[in-house]
Design an enzyme around this catalytic site. Structure first.
Site, PDB file in Angstrom:
ATOM      1  N   LYS A  57     -62.673  82.956 174.409  1.00  0.00           N
ATOM      2  CA  LYS A  57     -61.632  83.245 173.095  1.00  0.00           C
ATOM      3  C   LYS A  57     -62.569  82.841 171.895  1.00  0.00           C
ATOM      4  O   LYS A  57     -62.442  83.575 170.808  1.00  0.00           O
ATOM      5  CB  LYS A  57     -60.298  82.510 173.252  1.00  0.00           C
ATOM      6  N   GLN A 101     -54.017  75.809 175.180  1.00  0.00           N
ATOM      7  CA  GLN A 101     -54.317  76.440 176.361  1.00  0.00           C
ATOM      8  C   GLN A 101     -53.462  75.967 177.686  1.00  0.00           C
ATOM      9  O   GLN A 101     -53.509  74.871 177.639  1.00  0.00           O
ATOM     10  CB  GLN A 101     -55.701  76.391 176.987  1.00  0.00           C
ATOM     11  N   ASP A 124     -50.010  82.929 170.456  1.00  0.00           N
ATOM     12  CA  ASP A 124     -49.597  83.367 171.887  1.00  0.00           C
ATOM     13  C   ASP A 124     -48.528  83.787 171.791  1.00  0.00           C
ATOM     14  O   ASP A 124     -48.046  84.426 172.787  1.00  0.00           O
ATOM     15  CB  ASP A 124     -49.644  82.129 172.750  1.00  0.00           C
TER      16      ASP A 124
END
Ligand code: NAP
Length: 288
Positions: A57, A101, A124
């Site tokens: 990422k 994460q 997200d």
């Protein structure tokens, strides 16, 4: 009799197109506001798979000109300490998106942490405020994988308005947001899950069939209407490598278009994270 072979939707190529678009938007933001979009990545502990995802990422950010700020609290970080880090990132004007994460170590509750992220930085799209915005058709941040599925459907010229879309899977991460996105595009949507009776019969009605379960070979040719578009979100590690939920070889003789695994939905997820970061930055700069 099957139709001629399905066209294979090339997720890598579509993702490359999204990244190029994002790079252009980054350059525009820099020119207009003198500000580089910034993404904070938070990796708790040293799970090797998570470390690889986060590294990819960050590399993807660098390629399109997004600044990344990496934080790596140890696996035994106290809840209060992680909350304090998220609070600092919420307040930092250089950080437009925050990526925590998952999964987190067992002593930390992912819901609590997700709630601590400013919804406008929640790239997200997992904060309940963003889920609510999506449900009500308001501007917000949408989870990356379902947003990527819509890009793939558009790229494959799949008509969504009035089409019957069947989504197998109802997670907060994939199935539910995808249902909302398809509904917003005027599809007639059916959601299937582990309790669905006559799954094959329901799926055979689908003009657009999306499998997001995590079960290799779940969708065979008998579950696919001739000429349907089939999107395989499933990611399953097996002895014969990475496979999806769809029996690709069988279904390619019935579908009109179909995503492979790997190389279908997978590459879209990071591309959409970049797109979300730029969207978040733009909104924050415009609403300052
Ligand atoms: P999840 O939270 O485990 O949800 C799976 C869903 O499948 C649940 O709604 C479950 O139903 C349903 N299901 C389970 N068995 C079923 C069956 N026999 N028939 C019909 N439905 C069934 O998984 P997820 O996070 O949504 O992920 C789904 C898959 O996508 C996984 O393979 C994951 O690795 C993959 N994925 C890929 C990407 C990517 O970037 N490519 C991103 C995210 C996820 P219930 O609700 O009734 O339990």
């Amino acid at each position: 009799m099957g139709v001629s072979e399905a066209s294979v939707i090339d997720g890598k190529a579509v993702a490359a197109g999204v990244r190029e678009r994002v790079a252009g938007e980054v350059a525009e933001l820099v020119a207009e506001h003198g500000v580089k979009p910034g993404l904070a990545t938070v990796l708790v502990g040293d799970d090797p798979a998570s470390a690889i995802y986060v590294r990819r990422k960050r590399e993807a950010c660098a390629e399109v000109g997004i600044e990344s700020f990496h934080h790596e609290p140890s696996a035994d970080v106290a809840e209060a300490e992680l909350l304090a880090l998220l609070t600092r990132l919420n307040a930092d004007p250089a950080v437009h998106g925050i990526l925590l994460q998952l999964p987190l170590p067992g002593h930390l509750d992912a819901d609590t942490m997700t709630l601590a992220i400013d919804p406008d930085k929640d790239v997200d799209g997992l904060h309940p405020v963003n889920a609510g915005r999506l449900m009500q058709g308001r501007e917000g941040l949408v989870p990356c994988t379902p947003a990527g599925v819509i890009e793939l459907l558009d790229h494959s010229h799949t008509e969504l308005s009035g089409a019957h879309a069947v989504v197998i899977g109802r997670s907060n991460l994939v199935g539910k947001p995808l249902v909302q996105l398809l509904l917003a595009r005027n599809a007639t949507v059916t959601t299937c899950h582990s309790r669905t009776r006559a799954l094959a019969a329901v799926c055979r009605e689908a003009d657009v069939l999306v499998a997001a379960v995590g079960m290799p070979g779940l969708v065979g040719a008998d579950m696919v209407k001739e000429g349907a578009t089939v999107i395989d979100v499933g990611t399953n590690r097996t002895d014969s490598g990475l496979v999806g939920d769809v029996d690709f070889e069988a279904v390619r003789h019935r579908a009109r278009a179909l995503t492979p695994v790997p190389g279908g939905v997978g590459p879209m997820t990071i591309a959409m994270l970049l797109a979300n970061t730029v969207r978040a930055a733009r909104r924050q700069l415009e609403h300052k």
